[in-house]
Enzyme design. Structure first.
Site, mmCIF file in Angstrom:
data_model
loop_
_atom_site.group_PDB
_atom_site.id
_atom_site.type_symbol
_atom_site.label_atom_id
_atom_site.label_comp_id
_atom_site.label_asym_id
_atom_site.label_seq_id
_atom_site.Cartn_x
_atom_site.Cartn_y
_atom_site.Cartn_z
ATOM 1 N N ASP A 1 -4.850 5.378 -7.037
ATOM 2 C CA ASP A 1 -5.409 4.084 -6.654
ATOM 3 C C ASP A 1 -6.184 3.518 -7.851
ATOM 4 O O ASP A 1 -6.906 4.235 -8.535
ATOM 5 C CB ASP A 1 -6.334 4.241 -5.439
ATOM 6 C CG ASP A 1 -6.641 2.905 -4.784
ATOM 7 O OD1 ASP A 1 -6.152 2.670 -3.657
ATOM 8 O OD2 ASP A 1 -7.376 2.092 -5.391
ATOM 9 N N HIS B 1 1.522 1.953 2.601
ATOM 10 C CA HIS B 1 0.972 2.953 1.685
ATOM 11 C C HIS B 1 0.080 3.893 2.468
ATOM 12 O O HIS B 1 -0.684 3.471 3.335
ATOM 13 C CB HIS B 1 0.207 2.320 0.523
ATOM 14 C CG HIS B 1 -0.761 1.246 0.924
ATOM 15 N ND1 HIS B 1 -0.361 -0.016 1.320
ATOM 16 C CD2 HIS B 1 -2.116 1.248 0.994
ATOM 17 C CE1 HIS B 1 -1.415 -0.738 1.613
ATOM 18 N NE2 HIS B 1 -2.503 0.002 1.435
ATOM 19 N N HIS C 1 -2.953 6.396 1.963
ATOM 20 C CA HIS C 1 -4.014 6.864 1.067
ATOM 21 C C HIS C 1 -4.191 8.366 1.276
ATOM 22 O O HIS C 1 -4.232 8.829 2.423
ATOM 23 C CB HIS C 1 -5.352 6.208 1.410
ATOM 24 C CG HIS C 1 -5.414 4.718 1.264
ATOM 25 N ND1 HIS C 1 -6.029 4.097 0.196
ATOM 26 C CD2 HIS C 1 -4.972 3.716 2.064
ATOM 27 C CE1 HIS C 1 -5.970 2.780 0.358
ATOM 28 N NE2 HIS C 1 -5.331 2.529 1.488
ATOM 29 N N GLU D 1 -4.681 -4.697 2.742
ATOM 30 C CA GLU D 1 -4.683 -5.680 1.646
ATOM 31 C C GLU D 1 -3.290 -5.889 1.079
ATOM 32 O O GLU D 1 -2.930 -7.010 0.706
ATOM 33 C CB GLU D 1 -5.586 -5.193 0.504
ATOM 34 C CG GLU D 1 -7.056 -5.306 0.767
ATOM 35 C CD GLU D 1 -7.862 -4.668 -0.355
ATOM 36 O OE1 GLU D 1 -7.342 -4.556 -1.485
ATOM 37 O OE2 GLU D 1 -8.999 -4.268 -0.084
ATOM 38 N N VAL D 2 -2.555 -4.795 0.910
ATOM 39 C CA VAL D 2 -1.249 -4.878 0.255
ATOM 40 C C VAL D 2 -0.166 -4.694 1.321
ATOM 41 O O VAL D 2 -0.118 -3.650 1.983
ATOM 42 C CB VAL D 2 -1.117 -3.805 -0.850
ATOM 43 C CG1 VAL D 2 0.248 -3.919 -1.516
ATOM 44 C CG2 VAL D 2 -2.240 -3.937 -1.874
HETATM 45 P P1 AMP Z 1 -5.315 -1.261 1.739
HETATM 46 O O1 AMP Z 1 -6.642 -1.934 1.956
HETATM 47 O O2 AMP Z 1 -5.111 -0.079 2.633
HETATM 48 O O3 AMP Z 1 -4.169 -2.257 1.768
HETATM 49 O O4 AMP Z 1 -5.383 -0.621 0.285
HETATM 50 C C1 AMP Z 1 -4.857 -1.209 -0.860
HETATM 51 C C2 AMP Z 1 -5.231 -0.309 -2.004
HETATM 52 O O5 AMP Z 1 -4.416 -0.640 -3.115
HETATM 53 C C3 AMP Z 1 -6.676 -0.426 -2.454
HETATM 54 O O6 AMP Z 1 -7.307 0.855 -2.356
HETATM 55 C C4 AMP Z 1 -6.566 -0.909 -3.907
HETATM 56 O O7 AMP Z 1 -7.549 -0.359 -4.744
HETATM 57 C C5 AMP Z 1 -5.167 -0.435 -4.281
HETATM 58 N N1 AMP Z 1 -4.513 -1.165 -5.364
HETATM 59 C C6 AMP Z 1 -4.400 -2.514 -5.492
HETATM 60 N N2 AMP Z 1 -3.706 -2.815 -6.609
HETATM 61 C C7 AMP Z 1 -3.359 -1.639 -7.186
HETATM 62 C C8 AMP Z 1 -2.637 -1.283 -8.361
HETATM 63 N N3 AMP Z 1 -2.132 -2.203 -9.189
HETATM 64 N N4 AMP Z 1 -2.488 0.033 -8.648
HETATM 65 C C9 AMP Z 1 -3.006 0.982 -7.826
HETATM 66 N N5 AMP Z 1 -3.695 0.709 -6.705
HETATM 67 C C10 AMP Z 1 -3.879 -0.584 -6.387
#
Ligand code: AMP
Length: 121
Positions: A33, A104, A106, A99-100
Site C-alpha cells: 500500500d 482489493h 488489505h 476509495e478504489v
Molecule cells: P480502500 O479505502 O479500501 O479503497 O483502500 C484503498 C487503498 O489503496 C488505500 O489504502 C490507499 O493507500 C491505497 N492506494 C491508493 N493508490 C495506491 C497506489 N498507487 N499504490 C498502492 N496503494 C495505493
C-alpha cells in the site's frame, strides 16, 4: 458500483504506473500500500475487472476465487505475519469508504492491530 477501467489499480495492472510488487500469478497481483497504516500493509487484487467483493463473488471463476484466497495466505506466510497474526479487510461500497473501485484485500500485520473496528460515532 460500475467498473471504471481508469481506476488506479487497473492502471497498475496495465503497467501504466508502478507498484512495489510482492506477488504475482496468472490471476492475482499484490503490492505494498502506498500509504501503509501498519508495518505490513499489502494489497492483494484480482487481475480481472471486478469493482468489489460483491462483483467478484458473483462473476469470478472458481480459479480466480481460489487464486485470490490462496495468494492472501501465501503472502501472509511469506511476509512473516502468519504466526504473529494479521487482519484482512476488503472495503465494499460507500458505507465502507471504498476509495478504489477495483476489488482489493488489505493485509495488515507486523504489530498489534487493536480493536476489529472503530465504533460508529
Ligand atoms: P480502500 O479505502 O479500501 O479503497 O483502500 C484503498 C487503498 O489503496 C488505500 O489504502 C490507499 O493507500 C491505497 N492506494 C491508493 N493508490 C495506491 C497506489 N498507487 N499504490 C498502492 N496503494 C495505493
Amino acid at each position: 458500483m460500475a467498473y471504471d477501467p481508469n481506476n488506479i489499480f487497473a492502471r497498475i495492472l496495465r503497467g501504466e504506473i508502478p507498484c512495489k510488487k510482492v506477488y504475482e500469478d496468472a490471476h492475482v497481483l499484490a503490492f505494498h500500500d502506498i500509504r501503509p497504516q501498519t508495518r505490513v500493509h499489502i494489497l492483494v487484487i484480482p487481475k480481472g475487472s471486478y469493482a468489489s467483493m460483491d462483483d467478484f463473488s458473483a462473476k469470478a471463476s472458481e480459479a480466480e476465487i481460489a487464486a485470490l484466497f490462496r495468494a492472501v495466505g501465501k503472502i501472509a506466510r511469506d511476509e512473516g505475519v502468519a504466526e504473529s497474526g494479521y487482519r484482512i479487510l476488503a472495503n465494499a461500497g460507500a458505507d465502507a469508504n471504498q476509495e478504489v473501485p477495483h476489488l482489493h484485500i488489505h493485509i495488515f500485520g507486523g504489530q498489534p492491530l487493536g480493536p476489529m473496528i472503530r465504533p460508529p460515532k
